[in-house]
Write a protein that holds these residues in place. Structure first.
Motif, PDB file in Angstrom:
ATOM      1  N   VAL A 120       0.856  -1.184   0.000  1.00  0.00           N
ATOM      2  CA  VAL A 120       0.000   0.000   0.000  1.00  0.00           C
ATOM      3  C   VAL A 120       0.896   1.238   0.000  1.00  0.00           C
ATOM      4  CG1 VAL A 120      -1.790   1.277   1.247  1.00  0.00           C
ATOM      5  CG2 VAL A 120      -1.797  -1.227   1.273  1.00  0.00           C
ATOM      6  N   TRP A 121       0.565   2.190  -0.837  1.00  0.00           N
ATOM      7  CA  TRP A 121       1.316   3.429  -1.005  1.00  0.00           C
ATOM      8  C   TRP A 121       0.400   4.590  -0.642  1.00  0.00           C
ATOM      9  CZ3 TRP A 121       6.245   3.142  -3.601  1.00  0.00           C
ATOM     10  CH2 TRP A 121       6.584   1.848  -4.019  1.00  0.00           C
ATOM     11  N   SER A 122       0.964   5.628  -0.011  1.00  0.00           N
ATOM     12  CA  SER A 122       0.167   6.803   0.321  1.00  0.00           C
ATOM     13  C   SER A 122       0.881   8.062  -0.147  1.00  0.00           C
ATOM     14  CB  SER A 122      -0.104   6.865   1.831  1.00  0.00           C
ATOM     15  OG  SER A 122       1.095   7.007   2.557  1.00  0.00           O
ATOM     16  N   LEU A 123       0.111   9.138  -0.279  1.00  0.00           N
ATOM     17  CA  LEU A 123       0.658  10.399  -0.761  1.00  0.00           C
ATOM     18  C   LEU A 123      -0.237  11.545  -0.327  1.00  0.00           C
ATOM     19  CD1 LEU A 123      -0.336  10.900  -4.442  1.00  0.00           C
ATOM     20  CD2 LEU A 123      -0.818   8.769  -3.302  1.00  0.00           C
ATOM     21  N   GLY A 124       0.345  12.742  -0.279  1.00  0.00           N
ATOM     22  CA  GLY A 124      -0.424  13.939   0.019  1.00  0.00           C
ATOM     23  C   GLY A 124      -0.184  14.482   1.413  1.00  0.00           C
ATOM     24  N   TRP A 125      -1.233  15.042   1.997  1.00  0.00           N
ATOM     25  CA  TRP A 125      -1.157  15.738   3.279  1.00  0.00           C
ATOM     26  C   TRP A 125      -1.019  14.742   4.414  1.00  0.00           C
ATOM     27  CZ3 TRP A 125      -5.455  17.667   6.795  1.00  0.00           C
ATOM     28  CH2 TRP A 125      -4.992  18.677   7.651  1.00  0.00           C
ATOM     29  N   GLY A 126       0.022  14.904   5.224  1.00  0.00           N
ATOM     30  CA  GLY A 126       0.273  13.963   6.312  1.00  0.00           C
ATOM     31  C   GLY A 126       0.241  14.586   7.689  1.00  0.00           C
ATOM     32  N   ALA A 127      -0.271  15.807   7.827  1.00  0.00           N
ATOM     33  CA  ALA A 127      -0.176  16.575   9.068  1.00  0.00           C
ATOM     34  C   ALA A 127      -0.735  15.862  10.298  1.00  0.00           C
ATOM     35  CB  ALA A 127      -0.859  17.931   8.900  1.00  0.00           C
ATOM     36  N   CYS A 128      -1.669  14.967  10.128  1.00  0.00           N
ATOM     37  CA  CYS A 128      -2.270  14.272  11.275  1.00  0.00           C
ATOM     38  C   CYS A 128      -1.836  12.812  11.339  1.00  0.00           C
ATOM     39  CB  CYS A 128      -3.786  14.372  11.201  1.00  0.00           C
ATOM     40  SG  CYS A 128      -4.393  16.069  11.276  1.00  0.00           S
ATOM     41  N   GLY A 129      -0.844  12.442  10.553  1.00  0.00           N
ATOM     42  CA  GLY A 129      -0.357  11.062  10.552  1.00  0.00           C
ATOM     43  C   GLY A 129      -1.170  10.107   9.697  1.00  0.00           C
ATOM     44  N   ASP A 187       4.932   9.641  10.777  1.00  0.00           N
ATOM     45  CA  ASP A 187       5.340  11.042  10.866  1.00  0.00           C
ATOM     46  C   ASP A 187       4.180  11.931  10.432  1.00  0.00           C
ATOM     47  OD1 ASP A 187       5.238  11.090   8.053  1.00  0.00           O
ATOM     48  OD2 ASP A 187       7.389  10.888   7.827  1.00  0.00           O
ATOM     49  N   THR A 188       4.417  13.214  10.375  1.00  0.00           N
ATOM     50  CA  THR A 188       3.373  14.157   9.966  1.00  0.00           C
ATOM     51  C   THR A 188       3.795  14.951   8.737  1.00  0.00           C
ATOM     52  OG1 THR A 188       4.228  15.812  11.513  1.00  0.00           O
ATOM     53  CG2 THR A 188       2.452  14.384  12.313  1.00  0.00           C
ATOM     54  N   GLN A 189       4.671  14.370   7.938  1.00  0.00           N
ATOM     55  CA  GLN A 189       5.177  15.039   6.741  1.00  0.00           C
ATOM     56  C   GLN A 189       4.271  14.773   5.544  1.00  0.00           C
ATOM     57  OE1 GLN A 189       8.033  17.043   6.877  1.00  0.00           O
ATOM     58  NE2 GLN A 189       7.640  16.645   9.040  1.00  0.00           N
ATOM     59  N   ASN A 190       4.134  15.778   4.687  1.00  0.00           N
ATOM     60  CA  ASN A 190       3.451  15.575   3.412  1.00  0.00           C
ATOM     61  C   ASN A 190       4.339  14.717   2.527  1.00  0.00           C
ATOM     62  OD1 ASN A 190       1.562  17.348   4.395  1.00  0.00           O
ATOM     63  ND2 ASN A 190       2.027  19.003   2.982  1.00  0.00           N
ATOM     64  N   LYS A 191       3.734  13.922   1.678  1.00  0.00           N
ATOM     65  CA  LYS A 191       4.469  13.111   0.707  1.00  0.00           C
ATOM     66  C   LYS A 191       4.042  13.580  -0.691  1.00  0.00           C
ATOM     67  CE  LYS A 191       6.260  10.511   3.930  1.00  0.00           C
ATOM     68  NZ  LYS A 191       6.468  11.432   5.040  1.00  0.00           N
ATOM     69  N   LEU A 192       4.998  14.153  -1.428  1.00  0.00           N
ATOM     70  CA  LEU A 192       4.698  14.674  -2.762  1.00  0.00           C
ATOM     71  C   LEU A 192       4.731  13.593  -3.827  1.00  0.00           C
ATOM     72  CD1 LEU A 192       6.725  18.015  -2.634  1.00  0.00           C
ATOM     73  CD2 LEU A 192       4.408  17.538  -1.831  1.00  0.00           C
ATOM     74  N   LEU A 193       5.310  12.455  -3.483  1.00  0.00           N
ATOM     75  CA  LEU A 193       5.327  11.267  -4.338  1.00  0.00           C
ATOM     76  C   LEU A 193       4.770  10.098  -3.526  1.00  0.00           C
ATOM     77  CD1 LEU A 193       8.919  11.600  -5.823  1.00  0.00           C
ATOM     78  CD2 LEU A 193       6.766  11.891  -7.081  1.00  0.00           C
ATOM     79  N   PRO A 194       4.165   9.113  -4.182  1.00  0.00           N
ATOM     80  CA  PRO A 194       3.693   7.945  -3.434  1.00  0.00           C
ATOM     81  C   PRO A 194       4.851   7.294  -2.679  1.00  0.00           C
ATOM     82  CG  PRO A 194       2.873   7.909  -5.688  1.00  0.00           C
ATOM     83  CD  PRO A 194       3.886   9.005  -5.625  1.00  0.00           C
ATOM     84  N   LYS A 195       4.588   6.919  -1.414  1.00  0.00           N
ATOM     85  CA  LYS A 195       5.581   6.237  -0.595  1.00  0.00           C
ATOM     86  C   LYS A 195       4.949   4.975  -0.033  1.00  0.00           C
ATOM     87  CE  LYS A 195       8.663   6.623   3.332  1.00  0.00           C
ATOM     88  NZ  LYS A 195       9.181   7.449   4.430  1.00  0.00           N
ATOM     89  N   LYS A 196       5.665   3.871  -0.136  1.00  0.00           N
ATOM     90  CA  LYS A 196       5.149   2.600   0.346  1.00  0.00           C
ATOM     91  C   LYS A 196       5.067   2.613   1.871  1.00  0.00           C
ATOM     92  CE  LYS A 196       5.770  -2.354  -0.156  1.00  0.00           C
ATOM     93  NZ  LYS A 196       6.629  -3.413  -0.692  1.00  0.00           N
ATOM     94  N   ILE A 197       3.953   2.147   2.407  1.00  0.00           N
ATOM     95  CA  ILE A 197       3.780   2.028   3.853  1.00  0.00           C
ATOM     96  C   ILE A 197       4.481   0.748   4.297  1.00  0.00           C
ATOM     97  CG2 ILE A 197       2.126   1.754   5.731  1.00  0.00           C
ATOM     98  CD1 ILE A 197       0.126   3.331   3.971  1.00  0.00           C
ATOM     99  N   GLU A 198       5.414   0.900   5.214  1.00  0.00           N
ATOM    100  CA  GLU A 198       6.192  -0.265   5.697  1.00  0.00           C
ATOM    101  C   GLU A 198       5.563  -0.838   6.950  1.00  0.00           C
ATOM    102  OE1 GLU A 198       8.612  -1.494   3.879  1.00  0.00           O
ATOM    103  OE2 GLU A 198       8.627   0.167   2.475  1.00  0.00           O
TER     104      GLU A 198
END
Length: 80
Positions: A54-63, A69-80
């Motif tokens: 599963v990959w996520s992207l976008g606004w991460g302010a609330c985890g 973390d609470t960082q935005n992801k501008l590219l899809p990142k795989k959830i480990e």
């Protein structure tokens, strides 16, 4: 298959590595080479389910992206 996105991109939720709006559909190149089987798009973040995870992207302010973390992801990142 390929995943395309367009529209409001201020939080990186379009997955193109920036926070620009897209007026036309644009392929998310970071997911090329992965067999995407489902996607879910929210107002400020999204998920892609591939054969390898599963990959996520976008606004991460609330985890909400699932990376611990609470960082935005501008590219899809795989959830480990």
């Amino acid at each position: 298959g390929a995943v395309w996105s367009w529209g409001y991109g201020a939080c990186g939720q379009l997955g193109h590595g920036d926070e620009q709006n897209q007026l036309l559909p644009r392929k998310i190149e970071a997911l090329a080479g992965h067999r995407v089987v489902a996607v879910s798009a929210g107002q400020h973040h999204g998920l892609a389910i591939t054969a390898d995870g599963v990959w996520s992207l976008g606004w991460g302010a609330c985890g909400q992206l699932g990376h611990g973390d609470t960082q935005n992801k501008l590219l899809p990142k795989k959830i480990e």
